[in-house]
Design a protein around this motif. Structure first.
Motif, PDB file in Angstrom:
ATOM      1  N   PRO A 587       8.959 -40.161   0.643  1.00 25.12           N
ATOM      2  CA  PRO A 587       8.214 -41.024  -0.281  1.00 25.12           C
ATOM      3  C   PRO A 587       6.792 -41.324   0.183  1.00 25.12           C
ATOM      4  CG  PRO A 587       9.686 -42.363   1.029  1.00 25.12           C
ATOM      5  CD  PRO A 587       9.956 -40.932   1.419  1.00 25.12           C
ATOM      6  N   VAL A 588       6.113 -40.301   0.716  1.00 29.01           N
ATOM      7  CA  VAL A 588       4.731 -40.469   1.151  1.00 29.01           C
ATOM      8  C   VAL A 588       4.034 -39.131   0.956  1.00 29.01           C
ATOM      9  CG1 VAL A 588       5.236 -39.890   3.571  1.00 29.01           C
ATOM     10  CG2 VAL A 588       3.259 -41.314   3.046  1.00 29.01           C
ATOM     11  N   THR A 589       2.791 -39.175   0.508  1.00 27.63           N
ATOM     12  CA  THR A 589       2.029 -37.953   0.242  1.00 27.63           C
ATOM     13  C   THR A 589       1.459 -37.405   1.547  1.00 27.63           C
ATOM     14  OG1 THR A 589      -0.142 -38.992  -0.018  1.00 27.63           O
ATOM     15  CG2 THR A 589       1.334 -39.012  -1.938  1.00 27.63           C
ATOM     16  N   PRO A 590       0.896 -36.174   1.511  1.00 25.86           N
ATOM     17  CA  PRO A 590       0.270 -35.636   2.720  1.00 25.86           C
ATOM     18  C   PRO A 590      -0.849 -36.512   3.273  1.00 25.86           C
ATOM     19  CG  PRO A 590       0.657 -33.873   1.167  1.00 25.86           C
ATOM     20  CD  PRO A 590       0.991 -35.154   0.449  1.00 25.86           C
ATOM     21  N   THR A 591      -1.457 -37.349   2.417  1.00 35.65           N
ATOM     22  CA  THR A 591      -2.483 -38.276   2.898  1.00 35.65           C
ATOM     23  C   THR A 591      -1.894 -39.643   3.233  1.00 35.65           C
ATOM     24  OG1 THR A 591      -3.007 -38.849   0.600  1.00 35.65           O
ATOM     25  CG2 THR A 591      -4.376 -37.190   1.647  1.00 35.65           C
ATOM     26  N   ARG A 592      -0.575 -39.699   3.301  1.00 31.94           N
ATOM     27  CA  ARG A 592       0.175 -40.906   3.662  1.00 31.94           C
ATOM     28  C   ARG A 592      -0.007 -42.033   2.642  1.00 31.94           C
ATOM     29  NH1 ARG A 592       3.095 -41.543   8.005  1.00 31.94           N
ATOM     30  NH2 ARG A 592       2.869 -43.793   7.837  1.00 31.94           N
ATOM     31  N   LYS A 593      -0.211 -41.665   1.371  1.00 31.28           N
ATOM     32  CA  LYS A 593      -0.154 -42.669   0.317  1.00 31.28           C
ATOM     33  C   LYS A 593       1.297 -42.812  -0.110  1.00 31.28           C
ATOM     34  CE  LYS A 593      -4.808 -41.877  -1.427  1.00 31.28           C
ATOM     35  NZ  LYS A 593      -5.633 -41.324  -2.541  1.00 31.28           N
ATOM     36  N   VAL A 594       1.721 -44.051  -0.270  1.00 35.33           N
ATOM     37  CA  VAL A 594       3.119 -44.316  -0.576  1.00 35.33           C
ATOM     38  C   VAL A 594       3.433 -44.002  -2.037  1.00 35.33           C
ATOM     39  CG1 VAL A 594       4.826 -46.167  -0.814  1.00 35.33           C
ATOM     40  CG2 VAL A 594       3.403 -46.055   1.228  1.00 35.33           C
ATOM     41  N   LYS A 595       4.522 -43.288  -2.245  1.00 39.73           N
ATOM     42  CA  LYS A 595       5.052 -43.065  -3.593  1.00 39.73           C
ATOM     43  C   LYS A 595       6.001 -44.229  -3.887  1.00 39.73           C
ATOM     44  CE  LYS A 595       4.886 -38.029  -3.064  1.00 39.73           C
ATOM     45  NZ  LYS A 595       5.664 -36.758  -3.099  1.00 39.73           N
ATOM     46  N   ARG A 596       5.518 -45.225  -4.590  1.00 39.39           N
ATOM     47  CA  ARG A 596       6.236 -46.499  -4.713  1.00 39.39           C
ATOM     48  C   ARG A 596       7.622 -46.336  -5.343  1.00 39.39           C
ATOM     49  NH1 ARG A 596       3.148 -51.097  -3.773  1.00 39.39           N
ATOM     50  NH2 ARG A 596       0.947 -50.645  -3.436  1.00 39.39           N
ATOM     51  N   LYS A 597       7.681 -45.588  -6.434  1.00 42.94           N
ATOM     52  CA  LYS A 597       8.974 -45.441  -7.113  1.00 42.94           C
ATOM     53  C   LYS A 597       9.987 -44.756  -6.197  1.00 42.94           C
ATOM     54  CE  LYS A 597      11.119 -43.521 -11.279  1.00 42.94           C
ATOM     55  NZ  LYS A 597      10.916 -42.715 -12.514  1.00 42.94           N
ATOM     56  N   LEU A 598       9.559 -43.677  -5.548  1.00 39.68           N
ATOM     57  CA  LEU A 598      10.460 -42.951  -4.657  1.00 39.68           C
ATOM     58  C   LEU A 598      10.839 -43.792  -3.451  1.00 39.68           C
ATOM     59  CD1 LEU A 598      11.940 -40.317  -4.229  1.00 39.68           C
ATOM     60  CD2 LEU A 598       9.891 -39.388  -3.126  1.00 39.68           C
ATOM     61  N   MET A 599       9.901 -44.601  -2.976  1.00 36.05           N
ATOM     62  CA  MET A 599      10.171 -45.495  -1.848  1.00 36.05           C
ATOM     63  C   MET A 599      11.271 -46.487  -2.222  1.00 36.05           C
ATOM     64  SD  MET A 599       8.601 -45.925   1.226  1.00 36.05           S
ATOM     65  CE  MET A 599       7.941 -47.134   2.366  1.00 36.05           C
ATOM     66  N   GLN A 600      11.188 -47.036  -3.417  1.00 37.32           N
ATOM     67  CA  GLN A 600      12.194 -48.010  -3.841  1.00 37.32           C
ATOM     68  C   GLN A 600      13.550 -47.355  -4.062  1.00 37.32           C
ATOM     69  OE1 GLN A 600      11.016 -51.229  -6.486  1.00 37.32           O
ATOM     70  NE2 GLN A 600       8.892 -50.548  -6.391  1.00 37.32           N
ATOM     71  N   GLU A 601      13.539 -46.100  -4.505  1.00 33.53           N
ATOM     72  CA  GLU A 601      14.808 -45.396  -4.669  1.00 33.53           C
ATOM     73  C   GLU A 601      15.425 -45.055  -3.317  1.00 33.53           C
ATOM     74  OE1 GLU A 601      13.771 -42.013  -6.974  1.00 33.53           O
ATOM     75  OE2 GLU A 601      13.537 -43.139  -8.864  1.00 33.53           O
ATOM     76  N   ARG A 602      14.597 -44.565  -2.396  1.00 35.97           N
ATOM     77  CA  ARG A 602      15.100 -44.134  -1.095  1.00 35.97           C
ATOM     78  C   ARG A 602      15.672 -45.305  -0.281  1.00 35.97           C
ATOM     79  NH1 ARG A 602      13.505 -40.080   2.359  1.00 35.97           N
ATOM     80  NH2 ARG A 602      13.474 -38.851   0.461  1.00 35.97           N
ATOM     81  N   PHE A 603      15.011 -46.434  -0.350  1.00 37.30           N
ATOM     82  CA  PHE A 603      15.418 -47.576   0.465  1.00 37.30           C
ATOM     83  C   PHE A 603      15.959 -48.720  -0.396  1.00 37.30           C
ATOM     84  CE2 PHE A 603      12.105 -45.328   2.905  1.00 37.30           C
ATOM     85  CZ  PHE A 603      12.856 -44.981   4.021  1.00 37.30           C
ATOM     86  N   LYS A 604      16.657 -48.353  -1.475  1.00 36.09           N
ATOM     87  CA  LYS A 604      17.181 -49.334  -2.427  1.00 36.09           C
ATOM     88  C   LYS A 604      18.082 -50.360  -1.757  1.00 36.09           C
ATOM     89  CE  LYS A 604      19.629 -49.690  -6.857  1.00 36.09           C
ATOM     90  NZ  LYS A 604      20.537 -50.749  -6.398  1.00 36.09           N
ATOM     91  N   ASP A 605      19.007 -49.911  -0.932  1.00 39.03           N
ATOM     92  CA  ASP A 605      19.934 -50.841  -0.282  1.00 39.03           C
ATOM     93  C   ASP A 605      19.191 -51.812   0.620  1.00 39.03           C
ATOM     94  OD1 ASP A 605      21.977 -49.568  -1.578  1.00 39.03           O
ATOM     95  OD2 ASP A 605      22.607 -48.371   0.149  1.00 39.03           O
ATOM     96  N   LEU A 606      18.189 -51.306   1.324  1.00 41.72           N
ATOM     97  CA  LEU A 606      17.401 -52.141   2.221  1.00 41.72           C
ATOM     98  C   LEU A 606      16.655 -53.212   1.425  1.00 41.72           C
ATOM     99  CD1 LEU A 606      17.169 -51.707   5.319  1.00 41.72           C
ATOM    100  CD2 LEU A 606      14.956 -50.625   4.910  1.00 41.72           C
ATOM    101  N   ILE A 607      16.152 -52.824   0.258  1.00 44.89           N
ATOM    102  CA  ILE A 607      15.403 -53.759  -0.587  1.00 44.89           C
ATOM    103  C   ILE A 607      16.342 -54.764  -1.245  1.00 44.89           C
ATOM    104  CG2 ILE A 607      14.009 -53.928  -2.691  1.00 44.89           C
ATOM    105  CD1 ILE A 607      12.812 -51.159  -1.868  1.00 44.89           C
ATOM    106  N   ASP A 608      17.450 -54.272  -1.787  1.00 45.22           N
ATOM    107  CA  ASP A 608      18.365 -55.155  -2.515  1.00 45.22           C
ATOM    108  C   ASP A 608      18.930 -56.261  -1.639  1.00 45.22           C
ATOM    109  OD1 ASP A 608      17.967 -53.768  -4.828  1.00 45.22           O
ATOM    110  OD2 ASP A 608      19.855 -52.644  -4.753  1.00 45.22           O
ATOM    111  N   GLU A 609      19.140 -55.959  -0.363  1.00 41.30           N
ATOM    112  CA  GLU A 609      19.739 -56.983   0.504  1.00 41.30           C
ATOM    113  C   GLU A 609      18.772 -58.126   0.816  1.00 41.30           C
ATOM    114  OE1 GLU A 609      19.165 -55.316   5.059  1.00 41.30           O
ATOM    115  OE2 GLU A 609      20.845 -54.544   3.895  1.00 41.30           O
ATOM    116  N   MET A 610      17.481 -57.949   0.459  1.00 38.41           N
ATOM    117  CA  MET A 610      16.512 -59.039   0.665  1.00 38.41           C
ATOM    118  C   MET A 610      16.517 -60.034  -0.495  1.00 38.41           C
ATOM    119  SD  MET A 610      13.165 -57.269   2.415  1.00 38.41           S
ATOM    120  CE  MET A 610      12.961 -55.836   1.348  1.00 38.41           C
ATOM    121  N   TYR A 611      17.259 -59.710  -1.560  1.00 36.82           N
ATOM    122  CA  TYR A 611      17.276 -60.587  -2.721  1.00 36.82           C
ATOM    123  C   TYR A 611      18.682 -61.166  -2.913  1.00 36.82           C
ATOM    124  CZ  TYR A 611      12.646 -58.893  -3.829  1.00 36.82           C
ATOM    125  OH  TYR A 611      11.309 -58.593  -3.770  1.00 36.82           O
TER     126      TYR A 611
END
Length: 630
Positions: A587-611
């Motif tokens: 979930p990051v481009t070659p220039t290290r820009k974050v792909k937000r949607k893919l980041m949220q999909e990849r780390f969904k469990d990590l994010i959900d447990e914060m809510y």
């Protein structure tokens, strides 16, 4: 819009290969660039440069490259990259670079989208990436390898060695005449190259840019920073040359200014190259300035008490000097105070990383955290922030002119651009040197360039006097469940200012509060861990350690202290692995820009447990199944 220098119109009618020919005629013995090979820097004059480009162009022409063909180049920033690029353009063909960190699937997509007939690889590493596509790239005719030392076991009908191609291209001394004849057949309005965008929300788009527009656009940098034309300056080439900013620095600016680029032996050993070259001008992206600052701060923390005291004393002297300068209230004694601070601490510190001679540093390509800019200016480095886009063809849209400008803006609009803010705050720009459009994608082009010629940047901005301040990407705003609209990049940039944080992404859209996922800076955090006797065996174990979580929590508290209550980070999680742009599906481009949607999909469990969602669960249970399935 400021009145343009006649130089803009002159450049708009030219090409980069033509400028190489002109320099080879007018100043054949002057240095065009320097590059390090086997421990020694070799100087290349303009005559050398023209001969190298001309001979390479003849070799590629014998390979079948002709006007309008697309040729890909993949590798680190090297003189060979520049020579091949200029050779392709001299033939009237269209070059494009592929990021060295691009994954196999990204390489295949860009090759297919461009319809490239030739792939030029720096070495075996990139040969492996193109061969992984098998026979799916039907338009690919030749694969050329520059450094063939590790390819002796390779047997592929399309694979050719650059040395063999050059050997058959005739004597190098005939290169200049060949280049002159070829370049005369190419005009400023012809397409020169394609730059593929980052692709944070989908596949990257290829921005097609013509010769003259690029030269004139890049001249905005020289026009805005006159020292680049007045004096000869040393700079170090290390940014990827497939990026429009990297191309500006390595190839184009040296043709239209006094900039002399220096190529190190290995881009991974950047600090060594900086120390060897001692650049007077530095072009960089914010991440490098953050990393260098982190390394210096860690070093100061581990140094002797006497050196630590000297740095603390210098900071006490320099901070108020910087503050008064930003406020326009400098005093007669300030230059003396700054000189004392530099002598007792800052100059020795900067010398260690090769930045003690820098007269001008320009950061672009991403947002520069205010704290990072302020720290470098306190240390005596004239760090300015600039803003541009691939679609502006190599031009800056705005830049801080300095010297030592107040951090927090991207400066004033450069010559040649009209700028206005749309009703929703989106920054719109218009000028003669925007890109020609997205390659084979007229629909995407029409979404960016409207009927009146305004380019829609996708960035929300505001004015601070005559200075432009970027707020966020239009698509990235967060609207919380309470209806509050928040700019995540403001918070993220503050977090990235920490020496311990490599990347941060704020979450909160349609949520009750904001949270963040954090990628730790492994080098800095591991230094801290060793200094505090914390044992670990790798990134994952270090990221999971409770004391490291405490370090990051303290950094987040510092950011929260500067934010309104609704903007504060209420919880965070540290990513268990480093983000690697070379990994498929990362979930990051070659220039290290974050792909937000893919980041949220990849780390969904990590994010959900914060809510904590007990309220939602109670409401859902009470409603039962009355709404049915959607």
């Amino acid at each position: 819009m400021r009145e343009l220098s006649p130089r803009f119109a002159e450049l708009r009618a030219k090409t980069a290969p033509q400028l190489i020919v002109e320099h080879a005629r007018v100043k054949p013995g002057e240095i065009a660039f320097r590059s390090k090979h086997r421990g020694l820097y070799r100087e290349r004059t303009w005559r050398d440069y023209a001969n190298l480009v001309g001979r390479t162009a003849r070799g590629l022409a014998a390979l079948g490259v002709k006007r309008g063909d697309r040729v890909a180049i993949m590798g680190d920033a090297t003189e060979e990259w520049a020579v091949c690029d200029m050779a392709v353009q001299a033939l009237g063909a269209i070059s494009f670079g592929i990021y060295p960190t691009a994954s196999v699937s990204e390489v295949e997509y860009q090759m297919a989208d461009a319809g490239a007939s030739v792939f030029i690889a720096e070495d075996q590493e990139y040969i492996d990436k193109i061969l992984a596509s098998g026979d799916r790239l039907t338009e690919l005719k030749s694969i050329v390898v520059i450094d063939a030392s590790a390819t002796y076991g390779y047997d592929h009908p399309k694979l050719k060695r650059m040395d063999d191609i050059l050997a058959a291209a005739g004597p190098i001394e005939a290169g200049q005449a060949a280049l002159e004849a070829m370049a005369a057949k190419v005009s400023g309005t012809d397409p020169a190259f394609i730059v593929y965008t980052s692709g944070t929300t989908g596949n990257p788009k290829g921005a097609l840019i013509s010769h003259g527009r690029h030269l004139a656009g890049t001249y905005t940098i020289v026009d805005h920073f006159p020292t680049l034309a007045r004096e000869t300056h040393r700079t170090v080439v290390f940014l990827p040359m497939c990026h429009i900013f990297g191309r500006d620095i390595a190839i184009t600016l040296p043709l239209i200014s006094g900039l002399v680029p220096h190529y190190g032996e290995d881009v991974e050993d950047l600090l060594r190259t900086l120390v060897e070259v001692a650049p007077t001008v530095l072009f960089t992206v914010p991440r490098y300035m953050q990393k260098f600052a982190s390394q210096l701060l860690v070093g100061i923390g581990a140094t002797s008490s006497i050196k630590g005291l000297a740095h603390e004393t210098a900071m006490r002297l320099a901070r108020p000097v910087a503050r008064r300068r930003w406020e326009g209230k400098s005093t007669a004694i300030d230059p003396l105070l700054a000189s004392v601070a530099r002598a007792i601490a800052f100059k020795p510190m900067l010398t260690k990383i090769g930045l003690d001679q820098v007269q001008l540093a320009i950061a672009g390509g991403a947002a520069l955290p205010r704290e990072t800019a302020a720290l470098w200016q306190i240390w005596g480095v004239n760090l300015c922030e600039a803003y541009g886009q691939t679609e502006t063809g190599g031009a800056f849209i705005s830049a801080q002119a300095g010297p030592f400008p107040r951090p927090g803006s991207v400066g004033s609009v450069v010559s040649g651009w009209e700028v206005k803010l749309a009703a929703d705050g989106e920054l719109l720009v218009r000028g003669p040197d925007v890109f020609d459009g997205y390659w084979r994608n007229p629909e995407a082009t029409s979404e960016v360039i409207d009927a009146e010629g305004w380019s829609h940047t996708g960035d929300i901005a505001e004015w601070d006097g005559n200075q432009l301040r970027l707020v966020d990407r239009a698509r990235d705003f967060i609207v919380t469940s309470g209806g509050k609209t928040i700019s995540p990049s403001t918070i993220e940039n503050s977090l990235r200012g920490s020496p311990y944080i490599a990347e941060a992404m704020v979450i909160g859209h349609n949520r009750k509060y904001l949270t963040a996922v954090i990628e730790i800076d492994f080098d800095t955090v591991s230094d801290w861990a060793r200094a505090h006797d914390i044992s670990y065996t790798g990134f994952t174990m270090l990221a999971a350690h409770d004391r490291i979580k405490g370090v990051i929590a303290a950094e987040i508290d510092k950011t929260n202290a500067e934010l309104a209550r609704v903007e504060q980070i209420k919880a965070f999680r540290i990513l268990p692995k480093q983000l690697d742009p070379e990994e498929e599906g990362e979930p990051v481009t070659p220039t290290r820009k974050v792909k937000r949607k893919l980041m949220q999909e990849r780390f969904k469990d990590l994010i959900d447990e914060m809510y904590e969602d007990s309220e939602e669960r109670r409401v859902t249970a009470a409603a039962g199944e009355v709404l049915g399935a959607n």
